[in-house]
Design a protein around this motif. Sequence first.
Motif, short mmCIF file in Angstrom:
data_model
loop_
_atom_site.label_atom_id
_atom_site.label_comp_id
_atom_site.label_asym_id
_atom_site.label_seq_id
_atom_site.Cartn_x
_atom_site.Cartn_y
_atom_site.Cartn_z
N ARG A 1 0.83 -1.20 0.00
CA ARG A 1 0.00 0.00 0.00
C ARG A 1 0.87 1.25 0.00
O ARG A 1 1.88 1.32 0.68
CB ARG A 1 -0.92 0.02 1.21
CG ARG A 1 -1.99 -1.08 1.20
CD ARG A 1 -3.02 -0.83 2.28
NE ARG A 1 -2.39 -0.80 3.60
CZ ARG A 1 -2.94 -0.22 4.67
NH1 ARG A 1 -4.09 0.41 4.56
NH2 ARG A 1 -2.32 -0.27 5.84
N ASP B 1 -2.78 5.43 -0.07
CA ASP B 1 -3.76 4.38 0.26
C ASP B 1 -4.02 4.35 1.77
O ASP B 1 -5.18 4.24 2.22
CB ASP B 1 -3.26 3.01 -0.19
CG ASP B 1 -3.18 2.86 -1.69
OD1 ASP B 1 -3.92 3.57 -2.39
OD2 ASP B 1 -2.37 2.04 -2.16
N LYS B 2 -2.95 4.42 2.54
CA LYS B 2 -3.08 4.36 4.00
C LYS B 2 -3.84 5.57 4.53
O LYS B 2 -4.69 5.45 5.42
CB LYS B 2 -1.70 4.27 4.65
CG LYS B 2 -0.94 2.99 4.33
CD LYS B 2 0.44 3.00 4.98
CE LYS B 2 1.25 1.75 4.63
NZ LYS B 2 2.57 1.76 5.29
N ALA C 1 -7.37 5.52 6.58
CA ALA C 1 -7.51 6.13 7.91
C ALA C 1 -8.62 7.17 7.90
O ALA C 1 -9.43 7.26 8.84
CB ALA C 1 -6.19 6.77 8.32
N HIS D 1 -3.43 1.56 10.66
CA HIS D 1 -3.31 1.59 9.20
C HIS D 1 -1.84 1.56 8.76
O HIS D 1 -1.51 1.93 7.63
CB HIS D 1 -4.05 2.79 8.63
CG HIS D 1 -5.54 2.70 8.83
ND1 HIS D 1 -6.34 1.91 8.05
CD2 HIS D 1 -6.34 3.24 9.80
CE1 HIS D 1 -7.60 2.00 8.49
NE2 HIS D 1 -7.61 2.79 9.54
N ASP D 2 -0.98 1.11 9.68
CA ASP D 2 0.43 0.83 9.38
C ASP D 2 1.17 2.05 8.83
O ASP D 2 1.96 1.95 7.90
CB ASP D 2 0.53 -0.35 8.39
CG ASP D 2 1.94 -0.94 8.34
OD1 ASP D 2 2.62 -0.90 9.38
OD2 ASP D 2 2.36 -1.41 7.26
N ILE D 3 0.89 3.20 9.44
CA ILE D 3 1.54 4.44 9.01
C ILE D 3 2.76 4.68 9.90
O ILE D 3 2.63 4.90 11.11
CB ILE D 3 0.56 5.63 9.09
CG1 ILE D 3 -0.63 5.39 8.15
CG2 ILE D 3 1.27 6.94 8.75
CD1 ILE D 3 -1.75 6.42 8.27
N GLU E 1 6.20 8.11 7.25
CA GLU E 1 4.98 8.38 6.49
C GLU E 1 4.11 9.43 7.18
O GLU E 1 3.40 10.19 6.51
CB GLU E 1 4.21 7.08 6.29
CG GLU E 1 4.93 6.10 5.37
CD GLU E 1 4.31 4.72 5.35
OE1 GLU E 1 4.44 4.03 4.31
OE2 GLU E 1 3.71 4.31 6.37
#
Length: 274
Positions: A6, A10-11, A15, A155-157, A161
Motif C-alpha cells: 500500500r 492508500d493508508k 484512515a 493503518h500501518d503508518i 509516512e
Amino acid sequence: MASTQRTVEDKLAAARADLAARDGVLVAFSGGVDSSVVAAIAEDALGEDAVACTARSETLPEAELEEAKRVAREIDIRHDVVEFSELEDENFVANDGDRCYHCRSMRLETMYDRARELGIETVCDGTNASDPGEGHRPGLQAVEELDAVSPLLEHDITKEEVREIADHYDLSVAEKPSMACLSSRIPTGLEVTEEKLTRIEEAERVLRTWGFEQFRVRDHDGIARIEVGEDELEAALDREFVAAAREHIGDLGFEHVTLDLEGYRTGSVSPASE
C-alpha cells in the motif's frame, strides 16, 4: 504478480474513511507531528464532529501548550484544554520504570471524561506504526487497556509516512522533533516533584531562547545535564551561551550545569520512553 504494497496515499485514505464512519472523535492532542496528523485527518473526515483535546498538567511545558493551540488553529479544528495532575498519583511520583504507563493512563482517562461530556464515544491517540518497535514503551500498554483508537498504528503508518502526510496537509510541524513530557528528564528512581519540573522547564526555556531545536535538560538530583542535537554541539560550546547557561540555569537551583558531549539521545536517563 502485481504488488500488494500500500502507498502512503492508500493508508491515508483508509484512515480517513475509518474516522469518517464514526459519529465523532476526540483526538488526544499534544501539537506534535503524530497527534497533529491524526487531528488533521479527523477534521478532514468529520469536520466539526472532530475535537482536538490537550491535557494540561505540570509535565507539559507552557511553550508546548501554546504550540498546540497554534497548530489547532492551523488545522482549523476545535481545540479543548483540560487539566489534571500526574503528581496526585504516588506511582507516577515514585518514577519507576512504568512512569509513562501511569502518565498515559491518567491523560487518556482525562480525555475519556471530556469525550463523555461532549457525547463522543471515540478517543484517538497518535501512536504510529514505528512506536511498538522502539524499546521500552509502557505508555502503549495504557493505550491498549483503555481501548483508544490509534489510526496511524492501525493503518500501518510509520513515522516517516506521518511526516509525509503532515506535508500533504501543509502542517508546520511536519519536521518537528519529538518532545516528551518534562518528567522524562528525571532519571528513573528519582522522585518527580513540581519543583524539579518547574526548574527543568525554565532551564529548557533558556535553550529555546538561544535558538536550539533538539534539546533536553536532564535533572540529575541537582545537576543539570544539557543535551543538544549533534549538529548543535558547536553552538552549545559558544562562550556567550556557556556564560548564559551557567548564570540563568545555575540560578534555578541546580548545583552544577554540564553539557553532555555525546549530544541529545532518547532514553539517556531512563528506559527509552521518548
